[in-house]
Design a protein around this motif. Structure first.
Motif, short mmCIF file in Angstrom:
data_model
loop_
_atom_site.label_atom_id
_atom_site.label_comp_id
_atom_site.label_asym_id
_atom_site.label_seq_id
_atom_site.Cartn_x
_atom_site.Cartn_y
_atom_site.Cartn_z
N ALA A 31 0.35 -17.96 13.93
CA ALA A 31 -1.42 -17.63 13.14
C ALA A 31 -1.93 -15.53 12.81
O ALA A 31 -1.59 -15.51 14.18
CB ALA A 31 -2.05 -18.69 14.04
N VAL A 32 -2.34 -16.36 12.68
CA VAL A 32 -3.69 -14.91 12.62
C VAL A 32 -4.87 -15.35 12.71
O VAL A 32 -5.35 -16.19 11.39
CB VAL A 32 -3.34 -13.43 11.61
CG1 VAL A 32 -3.71 -13.04 10.86
CG2 VAL A 32 -1.41 -13.00 11.37
N LEU A 33 -5.79 -14.65 13.17
CA LEU A 33 -7.33 -14.90 13.07
C LEU A 33 -7.73 -13.89 11.89
O LEU A 33 -7.58 -12.61 11.64
CB LEU A 33 -7.67 -14.91 14.30
CG LEU A 33 -10.03 -15.18 14.48
CD1 LEU A 33 -10.01 -16.35 13.37
CD2 LEU A 33 -9.97 -15.20 15.57
N ARG A 143 4.61 -14.49 10.06
CA ARG A 143 3.39 -15.72 10.35
C ARG A 143 3.23 -16.04 8.70
O ARG A 143 3.04 -15.40 8.28
CB ARG A 143 1.82 -14.52 10.84
CG ARG A 143 2.01 -13.92 12.08
CD ARG A 143 2.05 -14.72 13.24
NE ARG A 143 2.33 -13.89 14.82
CZ ARG A 143 1.57 -14.21 15.50
NH1 ARG A 143 0.80 -15.23 16.14
NH2 ARG A 143 2.35 -13.33 17.31
N ASP A 144 3.33 -17.58 9.19
CA ASP A 144 2.45 -17.85 8.44
C ASP A 144 1.77 -19.01 8.09
O ASP A 144 1.50 -20.00 7.54
CB ASP A 144 3.56 -19.13 7.34
CG ASP A 144 4.17 -19.95 8.47
OD1 ASP A 144 4.16 -19.89 9.53
OD2 ASP A 144 5.13 -20.32 7.95
N ASP A 168 2.05 -20.17 0.47
CA ASP A 168 3.12 -21.07 1.27
C ASP A 168 2.40 -20.50 2.67
O ASP A 168 3.24 -20.99 3.65
CB ASP A 168 4.46 -21.14 1.39
CG ASP A 168 5.14 -21.80 -0.03
OD1 ASP A 168 4.18 -22.72 -0.18
OD2 ASP A 168 6.17 -21.31 -0.36
N VAL A 169 1.23 -20.20 3.00
CA VAL A 169 0.17 -19.62 4.30
C VAL A 169 -0.50 -20.90 4.47
O VAL A 169 -1.73 -21.69 3.22
CB VAL A 169 -0.48 -18.42 3.74
CG1 VAL A 169 -1.25 -18.53 5.27
CG2 VAL A 169 0.78 -17.48 3.75
N GLN A 170 0.02 -21.45 5.34
CA GLN A 170 -1.14 -22.96 5.93
C GLN A 170 -1.95 -22.01 7.09
O GLN A 170 -2.37 -20.99 7.35
CB GLN A 170 -0.53 -23.45 7.36
CG GLN A 170 0.04 -24.49 6.99
CD GLN A 170 1.25 -25.46 8.08
OE1 GLN A 170 0.96 -24.52 9.09
NE2 GLN A 170 2.22 -25.65 7.48
N ALA A 171 -3.50 -22.80 5.63
CA ALA A 171 -5.06 -21.66 6.18
C ALA A 171 -5.71 -23.11 6.61
O ALA A 171 -5.80 -24.23 6.79
CB ALA A 171 -5.59 -22.07 4.78
N VAL A 199 -6.76 -27.47 6.00
CA VAL A 199 -7.10 -27.43 6.87
C VAL A 199 -8.64 -27.34 7.57
O VAL A 199 -9.23 -26.39 7.63
CB VAL A 199 -6.45 -27.73 8.12
CG1 VAL A 199 -7.07 -28.68 10.32
CG2 VAL A 199 -5.09 -29.17 7.85
N THR A 200 -9.67 -28.91 7.61
CA THR A 200 -11.03 -27.96 7.69
C THR A 200 -10.87 -28.35 9.40
O THR A 200 -10.40 -29.70 10.06
CB THR A 200 -12.04 -29.27 6.89
OG1 THR A 200 -11.62 -30.36 7.32
CG2 THR A 200 -12.60 -28.64 5.45
N THR A 201 -11.47 -27.77 10.49
CA THR A 201 -11.69 -27.60 11.77
C THR A 201 -13.21 -26.82 12.44
O THR A 201 -13.63 -27.11 11.46
CB THR A 201 -10.47 -27.18 11.91
OG1 THR A 201 -10.91 -27.15 13.40
CG2 THR A 201 -9.66 -26.22 12.13
#
Length: 308
Positions: A31-33, A143-144, A168-171, A199-201
């Motif tokens: 992950a990256v923030l 990172r993806d 193809d980066v999971q957001a 994904v909403t979180t």
């Protein structure tokens, strides 16, 4: 064409999340923030000291501190001031000249001032991927996943999530660490993202999921944690799920099961998709996780006592 004055509205929380179509889980190693456009120019549109801006600042602070402690890169996007018409492009037609050439409007708000190890990207369009080098940065660091916070939810944050998906980066769109023009716009961004690209979180859920992998030999996941992890993916209360209820019939599909496998493997559990799918009850899964932990412990102890 200036930014509208934003009336206070309640920050969305866990109960307001739409049902996600995918079940990705943030990983500290992937992950990256992203802290998106948290500049004085944009924050000045909100009413100080009221929702959603109070929760917005506090939750981004929490996420930043947590990510920094885990070694997760923290990236800021910020628009430059005093852009020429050529630099501004079509945004000039919709929003006017934007940030002025002075030092104050373009600054990141004091509460979220970047640290010496943080990365600052100059941002030119809605999406933080356009003309910034963000994608190259992610790939260079292996990172993806991108955890997205900031403003505005239905404009730059949503466009960034959409571009992440197309690369193809999971957001992960953190609902209570975003701000917008209104609750309607905020919720629209969440609904779109959950259906089509991310994904909403929530802040707390991201912090809980970004836990380091458990060392070998530690205690297995608790029965309550197993129940809560399953309930989270079903968008139901933990107490609503029976111990011996068939979770497939309850709506737990293969994508969500794979998400659980990924999550529980990070705690040291040696389980597979097939094992969970063949015995789809909380009772069976807890037994599998417990026996897996005992097997890891026994293996670890055997190795530690092996003569050299």
């Amino acid at each position: 064409m200036a930014l509208p004055a934003i009336s206070p509205y309640p920050m969305p929380g866990e109960a307001d999340l739409p049902r996600n179509k995918v079940s990705w889980t943030p990983d500290p190693k992937r992950a990256v923030l992203l802290i998106h456009d948290m500049q004085n120019y944009f924050l000045n549109a909100f009413t100080p000291g009221q929702s959603p801006v109070t929760e917005l600042l506090a939750n981004i602070q929490r996420l930043k501190q947590h990510c920094a402690a885990l070694g997760i890169p923290v990236v800021y996007s910020a628009q430059p001031g005093g852009q020429t018409p050529e630099q501004r492009g079509l945004q000039l037609d919709l929003w006017g000249p934007g940030i002025n050439g002075g030092p104050h409007q373009k600054q990141i708000v004091d509460a979220l001032a970047p640290g010496e190890n943080d990365i600052l990207l100059t941002k030119w369009r809605y999406s933080a991927f356009i003309k910034t080098g963000l994608l190259e940065l992610l790939r260079e660091r292996g990172r993806d996943q991108l955890i997205i916070t900031g403003i505005y939810a239905h404009i730059g944050c949503l466009q960034t999530a959409s571009h992440a998906f197309m690369h193809d980066v999971q957001a992960f769109l953190v609902a209570d660490a975003l701000g917008d023009f209104s609750l309607e716009n905020h919720q629209m961004a969440l609904n779109y993202a959950a259906r089509l690209c991310a994904v909403t979180t929530t802040t707390q859920r991201v912090i809980d999921e970004l836990r380091p992998a458990t060392a070998q030999g530690e205690q297995p996941l608790s029965r309550q944690q197993v129940r809560e992890d399953v309930a989270e993916l079903l968008l139901q209360g933990p107490s609503e799920i029976g111990d011996d209820e068939n979770l497939l019939e309850r709506g737990l599909d293969s994508i969500r099961i794979m998400s659980l496998v990924e999550r529980w493997r990070r705690t040291g559990a040696e389980i597979s998709f097939v094992e969970l799918a063949e015995r789809p009850t909380l009772t069976d899964w807890y037994a599998l996780l417990s026996s897996s932990a005992r097997g890891v412990t026994a293996t670890s102890q055997g190795q530690s006592h092996r003569p050299s």
